[in-house]
Design a protein around this motif. Sequence first.
Motif, PDB file in Angstrom:
ATOM      1  N   GLU A  35       0.834  -1.183   0.000  1.00  0.00           N
ATOM      2  CA  GLU A  35       0.000   0.000   0.000  1.00  0.00           C
ATOM      3  C   GLU A  35       0.878   1.245   0.000  1.00  0.00           C
ATOM      4  O   GLU A  35       1.902   1.275   0.689  1.00  0.00           O
ATOM      5  N   VAL A  36       0.478   2.257  -0.764  1.00  0.00           N
ATOM      6  CA  VAL A  36       1.155   3.555  -0.674  1.00  0.00           C
ATOM      7  C   VAL A  36       0.296   4.462   0.191  1.00  0.00           C
ATOM      8  O   VAL A  36      -0.869   4.715  -0.123  1.00  0.00           O
ATOM      9  N   MET A 195       7.535  -0.434  -6.333  1.00  0.00           N
ATOM     10  CA  MET A 195       7.946  -0.990  -5.046  1.00  0.00           C
ATOM     11  C   MET A 195       6.732  -1.511  -4.282  1.00  0.00           C
ATOM     12  O   MET A 195       6.814  -2.545  -3.626  1.00  0.00           O
ATOM     13  N   ARG A 196       5.624  -0.778  -4.389  1.00  0.00           N
ATOM     14  CA  ARG A 196       4.400  -1.260  -3.738  1.00  0.00           C
ATOM     15  C   ARG A 196       3.997  -2.607  -4.338  1.00  0.00           C
ATOM     16  O   ARG A 196       3.660  -3.546  -3.623  1.00  0.00           O
ATOM     17  N   CYS A 200       6.160  -3.923  -0.907  1.00  0.00           N
ATOM     18  CA  CYS A 200       6.613  -3.056   0.179  1.00  0.00           C
ATOM     19  C   CYS A 200       5.450  -2.217   0.707  1.00  0.00           C
ATOM     20  O   CYS A 200       4.480  -1.960  -0.004  1.00  0.00           O
ATOM     21  N   GLY A 201       5.577  -1.786   1.940  1.00  0.00           N
ATOM     22  CA  GLY A 201       4.699  -0.756   2.452  1.00  0.00           C
ATOM     23  C   GLY A 201       5.388   0.576   2.251  1.00  0.00           C
ATOM     24  O   GLY A 201       6.563   0.713   2.558  1.00  0.00           O
ATOM     25  N   VAL A 202       4.656   1.553   1.699  1.00  0.00           N
ATOM     26  CA  VAL A 202       5.273   2.853   1.417  1.00  0.00           C
ATOM     27  C   VAL A 202       4.531   3.926   2.197  1.00  0.00           C
ATOM     28  O   VAL A 202       3.298   3.969   2.186  1.00  0.00           O
ATOM     29  N   LEU A 203       5.295   4.783   2.874  1.00  0.00           N
ATOM     30  CA  LEU A 203       4.710   5.941   3.554  1.00  0.00           C
ATOM     31  C   LEU A 203       5.372   7.169   2.958  1.00  0.00           C
ATOM     32  O   LEU A 203       6.597   7.261   2.960  1.00  0.00           O
ATOM     33  N   GLN A 264      -4.681  -6.599  -3.065  1.00  0.00           N
ATOM     34  CA  GLN A 264      -3.496  -6.368  -3.903  1.00  0.00           C
ATOM     35  C   GLN A 264      -3.896  -6.218  -5.355  1.00  0.00           C
ATOM     36  O   GLN A 264      -4.751  -6.968  -5.837  1.00  0.00           O
ATOM     37  N   PRO A 265      -3.280  -5.289  -6.060  1.00  0.00           N
ATOM     38  CA  PRO A 265      -3.534  -5.209  -7.493  1.00  0.00           C
ATOM     39  C   PRO A 265      -2.939  -6.436  -8.188  1.00  0.00           C
ATOM     40  O   PRO A 265      -1.951  -6.992  -7.717  1.00  0.00           O
ATOM     41  N   GLY A 266      -3.488  -6.798  -9.322  1.00  0.00           N
ATOM     42  CA  GLY A 266      -2.972  -7.942 -10.098  1.00  0.00           C
ATOM     43  C   GLY A 266      -3.382  -9.209  -9.435  1.00  0.00           C
ATOM     44  O   GLY A 266      -2.584 -10.049  -9.131  1.00  0.00           O
TER      45      GLY A 266
END
Lengths: 266, 327
Positions: A35-36, A195-196, A200-203, A264-266
């Motif tokens: 997740e972003v 990266m997401r 990965c988790g993105v903040l 999740q996408p995809g």
Amino acid sequence: MTETKAPIVSMRGITKAYGGVQALKGVDLDIYLGEVHALVGDNAAGKSSLIKTLAGAVRPDAGTITFEGREVRIEDPRDAKALGIETVYQDLALADNLDVPANVFLGREITRRPPFGWFLDNRAMEERARGLLARLKINIPNVRLKVRAMSGGQRQSIAIARCVCFNARVIILDEPTAALGVQETGKVYALIREMRDQGCGVLLISHNLNHVFENCDRITVMKTGSLVGSRRVEETTQDEVVKMIVSGTADPPRAAGRPQPLAQPG
Amino acid sequence: MRASAASPHGGLTAKVDHTLFVVVSRLVAIIAIVTVLAIASPHFLTWGNLVNVSRQASLQFLIASGLTIVVLTGGIDLAIGAILGLAACLSASLIVQGHVFWGIVSALASGLACGTVSGTLITYGRIPAFIATYGMLWIAHGLGYVFMEGEVIYGLPDAFRFIGAGFVGPVPVPVIVAVALLVALHVMLHRTVLGRAIYAIGGNPAAARLSGMPVRRRLIAVYALSGMLAGFAALVAIARVNAADSSLGEDLLLPAIAAVCLGGTSLFGGVGGIAGTAIGSLILALVVNGMNLLGVETFWQNGVMGAIILASVLADQLGGSRLIGKR
């Protein structure tokens, strides 16, 4: 990638004062893998202070951080890195006078085998840096050039690539595109989404709501050191977010209950 | 910049682009100085004089080598001359009594100790390098005076004097020592973890810290090394002049800074290298030798040196400003 229910990082009641200034007044924040998550708010909202506590650059006065369900103490940048929390700072924390492999492996140089552990394995670092850039589709023809000679977008890409190289689980970015042009901004966000998608988790902190709505999955608004509210992008509008930023108050979220992680996408 | 593709593997830190300008300009300067002196003085191109210049340049390089490494981190070590003086007194007193081994150990250990104290004050004590090493200058200087009580030690054993005054074939030993040190420090700077840290700290201290580098430990190592190299230079110096007194290191600091600047190492840190300091030391020795041969008065010599240093730094700013960059 399977759907992840529990947040990888939970920050609870984070408090920090600088002298008499209360920068953070008990903030809660969750970060999910895949997740972003955008952190928005006016200047002095406490966004940078909050991410710095997670990155280990600032020690909170109170509050807890749990990582994968365990409570952890993050007292300096090395603690955060050991957990797989990597940070890309606003001022591009690159050494301008060094080349790409040196910057990617800064502080974590690949060395030769003992008894030559003090000697750098420059060849290995160069090869791995090339492989990394290729994997992330970052176009830098000559990695032996000093980073100083590169464009803002290339430099930011190197800073982000550095995180990936060390199997980051959570990546924190402080205004990753503030100094970039339109095209370079697009490339950096493509890298962030990549990266997401790799789990990965993105903040990230951003002041540009258009970018946030185009690229992020969740938005959290802060004002004067407190949490205003947290919304999934498809549950909210720019108008609502602007209202939250300005007024510092939030209507109850339309989708009731705790925020749920995205599929999740995809 | 194109040179980076052609340079051998591994030399990939801060040397290529900036160095191209520095190396070319310094080579031109050396050729010009040598040409002028060869024409102006019949004594310049004699064997004896060239040996003299090369020995002078070598000793200058030994003194400036540790300072170069400190300057590459963005710091400064004002104590090198005073440490050299103290180390010279301690070791000479042991060596004249026949304890050559312990004399050598005492020079290196006293330098190492002084440098470690400076480095600790700078990192853990958060004292600016300029102040910490300035204090260390006076402490080392004072200890030297107390230890010597105004005496002069002279008459060192020939076996020891070999490292300062001997020859291997036609080559003076200090030249061999300086070249060996140059190679060792170059490898250290470009091929080791410590060297990478030195350039990273000089280039962007915040980035170095945030990357998780043990910046304070590395900096202490750098100042300790600088002190130890001053102690090492002391051994070669006393072996050459066959004497030691407490004022030996007094006039060595400013020429060492000059050699570093002439070598193109930025006083802001991160840019330059040890090879530049070797070239800078050679230019310095050539100029001093030339002025002596031409009978330039001492009063003028200092002014000329100052002008040369300013000119070289100015040339780097203008000629290489795009490459050196601003921070």
